[in-house]
Write an enzyme that holds these catalytic residues in place. Structure first.
Site, PDB file in Angstrom:
ATOM      1  N   SER A 119       1.253  -1.043   0.271  1.00  0.00           N
ATOM      2  CA  SER A 119       0.139   0.070   0.407  1.00  0.00           C
ATOM      3  C   SER A 119       0.987   1.370   0.374  1.00  0.00           C
ATOM      4  O   SER A 119       1.808   0.876  -1.057  1.00  0.00           O
ATOM      5  CB  SER A 119      -1.069   0.102   0.975  1.00  0.00           C
ATOM      6  OG  SER A 119      -2.012   0.864   1.036  1.00  0.00           O
ATOM      7  N   ASP A 133     -10.637  -4.643  -5.256  1.00  0.00           N
ATOM      8  CA  ASP A 133     -10.022  -3.920  -4.035  1.00  0.00           C
ATOM      9  C   ASP A 133     -10.783  -2.029  -3.745  1.00  0.00           C
ATOM     10  O   ASP A 133     -10.518  -1.614  -4.724  1.00  0.00           O
ATOM     11  CB  ASP A 133      -8.527  -3.511  -4.662  1.00  0.00           C
ATOM     12  CG  ASP A 133      -7.500  -2.907  -3.332  1.00  0.00           C
ATOM     13  OD1 ASP A 133      -8.390  -2.598  -2.786  1.00  0.00           O
ATOM     14  OD2 ASP A 133      -7.040  -2.814  -3.449  1.00  0.00           O
ATOM     15  N   HIS A 193      -7.713  -5.345   0.058  1.00  0.00           N
ATOM     16  CA  HIS A 193      -6.371  -4.044  -0.134  1.00  0.00           C
ATOM     17  C   HIS A 193      -4.901  -5.133   0.636  1.00  0.00           C
ATOM     18  O   HIS A 193      -4.074  -4.188   0.448  1.00  0.00           O
ATOM     19  CB  HIS A 193      -6.703  -3.055   0.475  1.00  0.00           C
ATOM     20  CG  HIS A 193      -5.289  -1.941   0.172  1.00  0.00           C
ATOM     21  ND1 HIS A 193      -5.223  -1.508  -1.348  1.00  0.00           N
ATOM     22  CD2 HIS A 193      -4.957  -1.016   0.851  1.00  0.00           C
ATOM     23  CE1 HIS A 193      -4.198  -0.790  -1.153  1.00  0.00           C
ATOM     24  NE2 HIS A 193      -4.507  -0.556  -0.281  1.00  0.00           N
TER      25      HIS A 193
END
Length: 268
Positions: A95, A217, A245
């Site tokens: 991320s 996602d 995610h």
């Protein structure tokens, strides 16, 4: 302050193997990598750490000004590599740590041998020619909710971020991780995460790069992975048959297999 204490650095895995640095995302800590680490630690030396303000990093190292920008976190990544004298490690960032890894690799292009960007998003906010998944009003509302009621925000957002409602234990784990984070520190990291725009940094990446995205996602839609792939010359894009995610938790076997395949090719 010693770097290893500052970032709760842990070195594990196969001594003498290629080095893989695992960097967690917002609201998480190095424990989120445990399933993937068990797999790739069989052939690689692993370096895990907690970003300052997260996990068991030293809270005395917190500086709101330094960590208001992703550059502060990238500086820490480079100082960890320097302190451990890591030679050409592969950096795996989840991320927001994907952007942190890009910044670090661009600052010291000879430091890393490759990047693995897991569910990256260089910019969360849509504009006329780019879909990040959120409007500016969406992000302002998200940050406003986080700042007014962090625990309530964590309980509502974590299951959305994780996806996989049929596996509630995953959302519960992420909620617990969010709730362990100091709210004041989380607010600063959240603003750095959701308001940064690192799209222009992608084209400067010169090392082999793997982009891992999930088929579904809610935080980083497929258009984002395609954008990152198009901007980084020679990169490889893999879409995991996974939801949410955080594939290192929801699909650890597939995530580890994709990382392993790419890393072994990079070290041939």
């Amino acid at each position: 302050m010693r770097v290893r204490n500052r970032n709760n650095v842990v070195v594990t895995g196969r001594e003498g193997g290629p080095t893989v640095v695992l960097a967690h995302g917002f609201g998480c800590d190095q424990h989120m990598w445990r399933h993937v680490a068990a797999e790739i630690g069989q052939w690689a030396q692993l370096v895990l750490f907690d970003h300052v303000g997260s996990g068991r990093a030293d809270p005395a190292a917190w500086d709101a000004d330094r960590y208001a920008s992703l550059d502060g976190y990238a500086d820490d990544v480079l100082s960890i590599c320097q302190d451990l004298d890591l030679q050409q490690p592969i950096f795996v960032g989840h991320s927001v740590s994907s952007s942190i890894g890009v910044l670090a690799a661009n600052r010291e292009p000879d430091r890393f041998s490759a990047l693995v960007l897991v569910t990256p998003s260089p910019c969360y906010i849509d504009d006329e020619t780019y879909r990040g998944g959120f409007t500016r009003d969406d992000i302002d509302d998200l940050l406003g909710s986080l700042e007014s009621n962090y625990l309530g925000w964590s309980s509502s957002m974590a299951p959305l971020i994780m996806g996989n409602p049929e596996r509630p234990e995953l959302g519960e784990e992420l909620t617990a991780s969010f709730c362990r984070t100091d709210p004041a520190m989380a607010q600063v990291f959240a603003r750095a995460t959701f308001l940064s725009d690192n799209r222009a940094d992608l084209a400067a990446v010169k090392v082999p790069t793997l982009i891992l995205q999930c088929a579904q996602d809610a935080i980083a839609p497929p258009e984002v992975g395609a954008f990152v792939h198009a901007q980084i010359a020679g990169s490889r894009l893999v879409t995991l048959d996974a939801t949410g995610h955080c594939p290192q938790l929801s699909a650890p076997e597939a995530t580890a297999a994709a990382i392993t395949s790419f890393c072994r090719a990079a070290y041939r």
